[in-house]
Design a protein around this motif. Structure first.
Motif: not given
Length: 146
Positions: A18-25, A38-39, A45-46, A66-67
């Motif tokens: 699973l790859l979760l995306e978080i926008t920079e903003s 995020l930690a 394990g994501v 950021f991890p």
């Protein structure tokens, strides 16, 4: 966090898939809180991606902390890499920065072979965009997989 755990359990998808995306903003809006969340996701394990890199107000200090696993270069920088020296410099620098931090790099908004070749030449790991595929419905995706 509980929702992610539940979904992983229900679907039996390995967390590393699973790859979760978080926008920079969004990440920078509440940087300290983002770090903690995020930690927690990393502990599950994501994989994590920082999306739209270069369009917000990222502090390189936070980028280091950021991890994340993946840095996604925003399409606004990809669009001109073939013909605009500044976009090319930003693209190359973003790729080099990500690799220096042991991150995979995904370029967004790739629409031409020239963009793809430029990014490949400079070590971009993956691309997204209309060159690969237009948006698909679930049924269209199933058909494409064959």
């Amino acid at each position: 966090m509980d929702r992610v755990r539940t979904i992983l359990k229900e679907t039996r998808i390995p967390a590393k898939a699973l790859l979760l995306e978080i926008t920079e903003s969004v990440a920078m809006e509440r940087a300290q809180g983002s770090l903690a969340k995020l930690a927690e996701l990393k502990e599950l394990g994501v994989q994590l991606a920082l999306d739209d890199f270069g369009t917000g107000y990222s502090s390189l200090a936070y980028l280091k902390r950021f991890p994340i696993d993946v840095l996604k270069i925003d399409q606004s920088f990809v669009r001109g890499v073939e013909f605009d020296a500044k976009d090319a410099a930003l693209g190359i620098t973003s790729i080099d920065l990500a690799h220096g931090l042991n991150l995979r790099v995904i370029a967004e908004g790739v629409e031409t072979e020239g963009q793809r070749e430029f990014l490949k030449k400079h070590g971009c790991d993956e691309i997204q965009g209309f060159l690969v595929s237009r948006p698909l419905t679930a049924e269209g995706f199933r058909r494409r997989l064959g």
